[in-house]
Write an enzyme that holds these catalytic residues in place. Structure first.
Site, PDB file in Angstrom:
ATOM      1  N   ASP A 201       0.986  -1.186   0.017  1.00  0.00           N
ATOM      2  CA  ASP A 201      -0.018  -0.037  -0.196  1.00  0.00           C
ATOM      3  C   ASP A 201       0.877   1.297  -0.051  1.00  0.00           C
ATOM      4  OD1 ASP A 201      -2.541   1.915   0.697  1.00  0.00           O
ATOM      5  OD2 ASP A 201      -3.295  -0.315   0.972  1.00  0.00           O
ATOM      6  N   HIS A 271      -2.851   3.404  -4.590  1.00  0.00           N
ATOM      7  CA  HIS A 271      -2.228   2.910  -3.417  1.00  0.00           C
ATOM      8  C   HIS A 271      -0.817   2.157  -3.745  1.00  0.00           C
ATOM      9  CE1 HIS A 271      -5.509   3.438  -0.650  1.00  0.00           C
ATOM     10  NE2 HIS A 271      -6.418   2.793  -1.447  1.00  0.00           N
ATOM     11  N   GLU A 335     -10.127   3.282  -5.027  1.00  0.00           N
ATOM     12  CA  GLU A 335      -9.700   4.156  -4.460  1.00  0.00           C
ATOM     13  C   GLU A 335      -8.308   4.872  -5.566  1.00  0.00           C
ATOM     14  OE1 GLU A 335     -10.647   4.200   0.053  1.00  0.00           O
ATOM     15  OE2 GLU A 335      -8.950   3.505  -0.315  1.00  0.00           O
ATOM     16  N   TYR A 432     -15.948  -4.692   8.502  1.00  0.00           N
ATOM     17  CA  TYR A 432     -14.838  -3.867   8.918  1.00  0.00           C
ATOM     18  C   TYR A 432     -14.280  -3.934  10.165  1.00  0.00           C
ATOM     19  CZ  TYR A 432     -13.666  -2.218   4.019  1.00  0.00           C
ATOM     20  OH  TYR A 432     -13.140  -2.089   2.818  1.00  0.00           O
ATOM     21  N   PHE A 433     -13.670  -4.761  10.380  1.00  0.00           N
ATOM     22  CA  PHE A 433     -13.204  -5.030  12.063  1.00  0.00           C
ATOM     23  C   PHE A 433     -12.319  -4.238  12.635  1.00  0.00           C
ATOM     24  CE2 PHE A 433     -14.709  -9.873  12.055  1.00  0.00           C
ATOM     25  CZ  PHE A 433     -16.110  -9.524  11.980  1.00  0.00           C
ATOM     26  N   ASP A 434     -11.545  -3.197  11.782  1.00  0.00           N
ATOM     27  CA  ASP A 434     -10.999  -1.930  12.262  1.00  0.00           C
ATOM     28  C   ASP A 434     -12.002  -0.918  12.919  1.00  0.00           C
ATOM     29  OD1 ASP A 434     -11.749  -1.836   9.746  1.00  0.00           O
ATOM     30  OD2 ASP A 434     -10.490   0.089   9.435  1.00  0.00           O
ATOM     31  N   TRP A 484      -8.109  -3.813   8.456  1.00  0.00           N
ATOM     32  CA  TRP A 484      -7.262  -2.724   8.037  1.00  0.00           C
ATOM     33  C   TRP A 484      -6.327  -2.041   9.457  1.00  0.00           C
ATOM     34  CZ3 TRP A 484      -6.657  -2.852   3.018  1.00  0.00           C
ATOM     35  CH2 TRP A 484      -7.755  -3.282   2.371  1.00  0.00           C
ATOM     36  N   THR A 485      -5.070  -1.652   9.168  1.00  0.00           N
ATOM     37  CA  THR A 485      -4.200  -1.557  10.551  1.00  0.00           C
ATOM     38  C   THR A 485      -3.852  -0.054  10.917  1.00  0.00           C
ATOM     39  OG1 THR A 485      -2.433  -2.417   9.466  1.00  0.00           O
ATOM     40  CG2 THR A 485      -3.915  -4.008  10.391  1.00  0.00           C
ATOM     41  N   GLU A 486      -4.471   0.892   9.840  1.00  0.00           N
ATOM     42  CA  GLU A 486      -4.018   2.139  10.324  1.00  0.00           C
ATOM     43  C   GLU A 486      -3.780   2.487  11.841  1.00  0.00           C
ATOM     44  OE1 GLU A 486      -6.165   2.675   6.292  1.00  0.00           O
ATOM     45  OE2 GLU A 486      -6.204   1.269   8.138  1.00  0.00           O
TER      46      GLU A 486
END
Length: 550
Positions: A201, A271, A335, A432-434, A484-486
Site C-alpha cells: 500500500d 495505493h 480508490e 470492517y473489523f477495524d 485494516w491496520t492504520e
C-alpha cells in the site's frame, strides 16, 4: 470392638474411594455440548451412556491423507484438554476415535460425527471435511480438563458458502510470521478457508521481489507515522518491515495444513506509493515520491500510458505466483484517482490509441482503468489464475469473469451478481473489523476507526438474500471481514478487534439463515472464549457484560 471399628473404617474408605473413582468416570458437570460456533446443521441425540474420555484416547486413521488431521486432534486433546491421546493403527473398544473418508458423502467440506459409548467416528468426503469435524469435537470440549463425556449423538454438517474469508493488512502496520500463524489458527478454529493477505500500500511494500530489490530497500520504509486521525503531528520515527519469499512460503504451507488458501493482494493502479518511491519512473510525473506516513487516498498512482508499468506488474505477479498457489490473485483496483491520468500525455495518448470515449456510465479515464484491469486479468488467466478486485472495478468496464469483492455496502455486490460476476460480500456496514464494536467507546476502548460495527450487526449480514434470483444467488461465493491496520499497531489489539466478531462472521459464512439465533449465539460464543483464553487471544467482552480477563 476395636477390630469391628477398623473394619468399618476400611469399608467406608473403600466405598469413598469407589465413589471418587465413579465421579471421575462420569462427573455430571463434564458432559460435552455440541452447540458450538458455528452451529452444526443437524445434531441428533441418541440413546446410550455416551463416550467417556477419562483414559488414553486412541486415534485411528483409516486413510493416509488424514495423518495431519489426526495430529491436530491429538495436539488439541493434549494441549487444550490435558487428555492423553496417541495415534496408532488399532484402537481399544471404548477409547477410540476413528478418522475416515466416506466416498458416499456429497459435500466437499461436510462431515459426520457418530458418537456411541464405544466409538467416535469422524468422517468426510475429503480430509478438509474431517478437519471441520475435528473442530466441532474440539469446541464441544472447550474448558474440560482430563476427562469428559461425549453424549451419544450423530452430527451432520456442511457450510453454506464455499468462500469463508478473513483479511489482514500488513502494509499500514507490519505483523510478522508468528503473528500471521496465530491469525491462521484463529481462522481455522472458526472454520474459515480463505486468508486475504494485503501486502502492499502507500504506507509500505512488504513482499520481496527479486527482480525489483528496491521495493524492499526503499519501498518498505516510511519516515514517520501520523498520530491519530491524520493530525498535524507524527511520531518522527522511521517504520518498516517485510517478508522474504521463504517466510511467505512458510505462511502458505502453514495455512494449507489448516485447509486455508492464502490470496495475496498487490493493490493497483492506486495505493502504490511504496512502489513509486522505489521506481519513480512508473508514475505519471516521475516523482520524487515518498512512502506515505499519513492515511488516506493519494493522487499519485501507476502510469497506465507506459509499457514499463505493465512490464513491472507482470514481473511482480510472476514472482508472486511462484510463492502463492492460490487460484485467485487480488489486484485491489479501489480508490485510484484519475487526476494524474487526466494530465498525463502518455495516458491521454493511450486513451486515444484505444479509442476510449466517455459515456453516461464511465469517463474515458475510468475506461482506461478497465483496459488496465483487463490486461492484467488476461496475464493472470494465461497463467491459470483468476482476478479479484474491489467493487470500484464495476465503474471501469471490466470483464464479467472478474470476481468482485463488495466493500462499499452490499448493493454493489448484489448488482454485480445480477450482471454475472462472482461476488464476495465484505461490506463496511458489517465486515470492517477495524471499526469500534461498541457505542461506548469514548473511554476504555483502544483507539480505532470512528465507525461502529457491533457483534450483532456482523451477525445480521445475509450475503445472499432471497430477494436475489437463483442465478444471482449462485454468484455469491461467500463473505469476508477485513482488518485494516492504520490504527492497529500491536498484536493484542488485532485480536481484540476481530474477536468475538470472527465468531459472528463464521456463522454468517457457515450456518443457513433460518438456523441463526443471535441470543443463542452469544451463549455458544461465551464457551468458545474459553479457547481464546487458553491461547492468550484478547477479545472484546461487550456482549458478555464481563471483563475479558475474568
Amino acid at each position: 470392638m476395636k477390630k469391628l471399628f477398623m473394619l468399618i473404617v476400611c469399608a467406608v474408605s473403600f466405598l469413598t474411594g469407589v465413589a471418587d473413582t465413579m465421579d471421575q468416570i462420569m462427573p455430571t458437570d463434564q458432559v460435552a455440548n455440541y452447540d458450538v460456533v458455528p452451529l452444526p446443521r443437524q445434531i441428533e441425540m441418541k440413546k446410550g451412556s455416551g463416550f467417556q474420555m477419562n483414559s488414553t484416547i486412541y486415534i485411528v486413521v483409516k486413510d493416509a491423507s488424514l495423518a495431519r488431521d489426526a495430529e491436530f486432534l491429538r495436539d488439541y486433546l493434549l494441549g487444550e484438554n490435558q487428555m492423553s491421546a496417541v495415534i496408532q493403527e488399532k484402537g481399544i473398544s471404548g477409547h477410540t476415535i476413528v478418522l475416515q473418508l466416506n466416498p458416499k458423502m456429497t459435500e466437499k467440506e461436510g462431515y459426520r460425527i457418530s458418537i456411541s459409548s464405544k466409538l467416535v467416528t469422524i468422517e468426510g468426503l475429503t480430509p478438509q471435511g474431517v478437519f471441520y469435524g475435528i473442530q466441532t469435537l474440539r469446541k464441544s470440549l472447550a474448558g474440560f480438563k482430563k476427562y469428559a463425556i461425549l453424549p451419544a449423538a450423530v452430527i451432520e454438517d456442511a457450510p453454506r458458502f464455499a468462500y469463508r474469508g478473513m483479511h489482514l493488512d500488513v502494509a499500514r502496520h507490519f505483523f510478522g510470521v508468528e503473528f500471521v500463524k496465530k491469525y491462521l489458527d484463529a481462522m481455522a478454529m472458526h472454520n474459515m478457508n480463505r486468508f486475504h493477505f494485503h501486502l502492499t500500500d502507500d504506507q509500505g511494500w512488504r513482499v520481496g521481489i527479486d527482480r525489483y530489490p528496491k521495493l524492499i530497500e526503499e519501498g518498505s520504509k516510511r519516515n514517520y507515522t501520523v498520530l491519530g486521525r491524520n493530525s498535524p503531528i507524527d511520531d518522527g520515527t522511521p517504520y518498516g518491515g517485510s517478508f522474504t519469499k521463504e517466510e511467505l512460503k512458510e505462511i502458505v504451507r502453514y495455512a494449507q495444513e489448516r485447509f486455508i488458501t492464502v490470496i495475496p493482494e498487490i493493490d493497483m493502479p492506486g495505493h502504490m506509493l511504496g512502489a513509486l518511491k522505489a521506481y519513480p519512473e512508473l508514475g505519471c510525473t516521475g516523482g520524487p515520491y515518498e512512502v506515505e506516513g499519513h492515511w488516506g487516498v493519494f493522487e499519485d498512482i501507476l502510469c497506465a500510458g507506459k509499457e514499463e508499468t505493465f512490464n513491472f506488474i507482470e514481473g511482480v505477479l510472476t514472482e508472486l505466483m511462484e510463492i502463492f498457489p492460490s487460484e485467485y490473485i487480488h489486484i485491489g483496483g479501489d480508490e485510484a484517482p484519475k487526476v494524474r491520468w487526466e494530465q498525463c500525455p502518455r495516458c491521454q495518448q493511450r486513451i486515444k490509441d484505444l479509442g476510449l470515449k466517455a459515456d453516461e456510465g464511465h469517463t474515458a479515464e475510468a475506461k482506461l482503468q478497465g483496459y488496465f484491469t483487463k490486461r492484467i486479468e488476461a496475464f493472470l488467466n494465461a497463467h491459470g489464475r483468476k482476478l479479484i478486485g474491489w467493487d470500484e472495478l464495476m465503474e471501469s468496464d471490466v470483464n464479467e469473469s472478474a470476481t468482485i469483492m463488495s466493500w462499499r455496502g452490499v448493493k454493489g455486490g448484489l448488482a454485480a451478481s445480477q450482471k454475472g460476476h462472482d461476488v464476495i460480500m465484505s461490506p463496511t456496514s458489517h465486515c470492517y473489523f477495524d471499526y469500534y464494536q461498541t457505542k461506548d467507546h469514548e473511554w476504555g476502548e483502544p483507539f480505532s476507526f470512528a465507525n461502529i460495527i457491533t457483534v450483532e450487526t456482523t451477525y445480521g449480514l445475509d450475503p445472499a438474500p432471497k430477494t436475489l434470483s437463483p442465478e444471482a444467488q449462485a454468484h455469491i461465493l461467500g463473505a469476508q471481514a477485513n482488518l485494516w491496520t492504520e490504527y492497529i499497531a500491536h498484536e493484542s489489539q488485532a485480536f481484540y478487534q476481530v474477536l468475538p466478531r470472527m465468531g459472528a462472521l463464521c456463522e454468517v459464512q457457515w450456518v443457513m439463515p433460518e438456523k441463526k439465533d443471535y441470543k443463542q449465539f452469544v451463549e455458544r460464543e461465551r464457551r468458545l472464549t474459553l479457547l481464546y483464553k487458553h491461547y492468550g487471544w484478547p477479545f472484546a467482552p461487550h456482549i458478555f457484560k464481563v471483563k475479558s480477563e475474568e
